[in-house]
Structure formats: structure tokens, C-alpha cells
Design a protein around this motif. Structure first.
Motif, PDB file in Angstrom:
ATOM      1  N   SER A 121      26.940   4.950  25.199  1.00 22.12           N
ATOM      2  CA  SER A 121      26.680   3.608  25.729  1.00 22.12           C
ATOM      3  C   SER A 121      25.475   3.562  26.666  1.00 22.12           C
ATOM      4  N   LYS A 143      20.408   1.783  29.818  1.00 24.30           N
ATOM      5  CA  LYS A 143      21.415   0.725  29.939  1.00 24.30           C
ATOM      6  C   LYS A 143      21.309   0.043  31.296  1.00 24.30           C
ATOM      7  N   LYS A 144      21.133   0.800  32.354  1.00 22.00           N
ATOM      8  CA  LYS A 144      20.991   0.230  33.697  1.00 22.00           C
ATOM      9  C   LYS A 144      19.748  -0.654  33.763  1.00 22.00           C
ATOM     10  N   ILE A 146      18.249  -2.216  31.316  1.00 21.27           N
ATOM     11  CA  ILE A 146      18.490  -3.428  30.523  1.00 21.27           C
ATOM     12  C   ILE A 146      19.373  -4.400  31.306  1.00 21.27           C
ATOM     13  N   ASP A 147      20.410  -3.888  31.946  1.00 17.90           N
ATOM     14  CA  ASP A 147      21.297  -4.739  32.750  1.00 17.90           C
ATOM     15  C   ASP A 147      20.544  -5.397  33.902  1.00 17.90           C
ATOM     16  N   GLU A 148      19.621  -4.647  34.537  1.00 15.98           N
ATOM     17  CA  GLU A 148      18.835  -5.205  35.641  1.00 15.98           C
ATOM     18  C   GLU A 148      17.908  -6.309  35.155  1.00 15.98           C
ATOM     19  N   ALA A 150      18.361  -8.180  32.465  1.00 20.22           N
ATOM     20  CA  ALA A 150      19.216  -9.312  32.084  1.00 20.22           C
ATOM     21  C   ALA A 150      19.673 -10.102  33.307  1.00 20.22           C
ATOM     22  N   ALA A 151      19.948  -9.393  34.411  1.00 19.57           N
ATOM     23  CA  ALA A 151      20.384 -10.062  35.645  1.00 19.57           C
ATOM     24  C   ALA A 151      19.261 -10.890  36.249  1.00 19.57           C
TER      25      ALA A 151
END
Length: 161
Positions: A121, A143-144, A146-148, A150-151
């Protein structure tokens, strides 16, 4: 410590746990399996004897708890910090050595022990968890990132037709 790691791996297998937890299987059969495990895993005699004592006392079900407690005591006595490195693929030994050196600098521990976990993941990169109960995290995963991103993106004003 090598025997403890072997015992942990073996007794983490649900099939092994199920076998030893089954009350319909005789003590003799369980002792035979311990003997086979000890032989095939090249366990020290004292480790095999300890496993047999747990079988005899009908306490083999707590072997994983014993392993965890042993690791805690061993790490405290030897000044060892455990770091769990999660990555998408298996990391090379030189990469793990560099991670161990970084964790040693951060924690000032005498020794660092690396445990590896494969985690698809993460997309790419790796994470390092260390500290008491894994309380510290270094996240170098895609992943981190991408999450940042997106936020930071605000799609609340966009309406779909």
C-alpha cells in the motif's frame, strides 16, 4: 536472540497455533512436533527444552507473549532499539544498514535491530517505526506524498454536472 526470532516466526503461523491449541492432540504428538521443529529450525537444546516445558504444562499457547516479553527485556538490557521498516519491496542489506545507522543517531541507542515488513500500500519508498511501542514514525513513502497533495487540493467548490 536468533532462536527467539525462529520461535516467533514458527508460532505466529495460525496452523501451528491451531495444532498446539487443539486439546484432542496428545502431549506425545505435540512433543514430537516440537522435536521436529527444533531439528529443522536448528534450535538450541535449551530452547527446545523450554518449548517442551510449555507443552507439558499446557502453556504453549502463550509462547508468543513470552517471546514479546523476552524481546522487551533483552532490548532494555542490551540498549537495543527496534526499528520496523516497511517497504513495497525487500530492501538491500546496505540500505537497511544505513537506516539502522540513522535510527542509532536519532535514538543514541547502543544497538539497532531492524525488522522488515512488506507493505504494497506504500506505492514506493518506505516507513520506519521506532521508539516505545512504535511511537515514532519516519514516512518516506509515495503514499504519504499523494495523501499530502490530496489534502492540499480543495475540490469543495467544484460541482459535477
Amino acid at each position: 536472540m536468533a532462536d527467539v526470532d525462529k520461535v516467533d516466526r514458527i508460532f505466529s503461523d495460525p496452523a501451528v497455533q491451531s495444532f498446539f491449541a487443539n486439546p484432542t492432540i496428545s502431549l506425545e504428538k505435540k512433543q514430537e512436533v516440537v522435536k521436529e521443529i527444533a531439528s529443522s529450525s536448528e534450535l538450541q537444546n535449551h530452547t527446545a527444552n523450554f518449548l517442551n516445558i510449555l507443552v507439558d504444562m499446557k502453556r504453549i499457547d502463550i509462547v508468543n507473549d513470552i517471546v514479546k516479553e523476552f524481546e522487551v527485556c533483552y532490548n532494555r538490557i542490551t540498549g537495543t532499539e527496534v526499528a520496523v521498516v516497511s517497504s513495497v519491496v525487500r530492501l538491500e542489506s546496505q540500505d537497511l544498514a544505513q537506516i539502522a545507522q540513522a535510527v542509532q543517531r536519532l535514538t543514541r541507542a547502543k544497538n539497532v535491530r531492524i525488522k522488515t515488513v512488506i507493505d504494497p500500500s506504500l506505492v514506493a519508498g518506505f516507513t520506519i517505526r521506532y521508539g516505545s511501542s512504535g511511537s515514532k514514525l519516519i514516512d518516506m513513502s509515495v503514499k504519504k506524498q499523494i495523501d499530502e497533495i490530496a489534502a492540499q487540493l480543495d475540490f469543495s467548490s467544484i460541482t459535477l454536472a
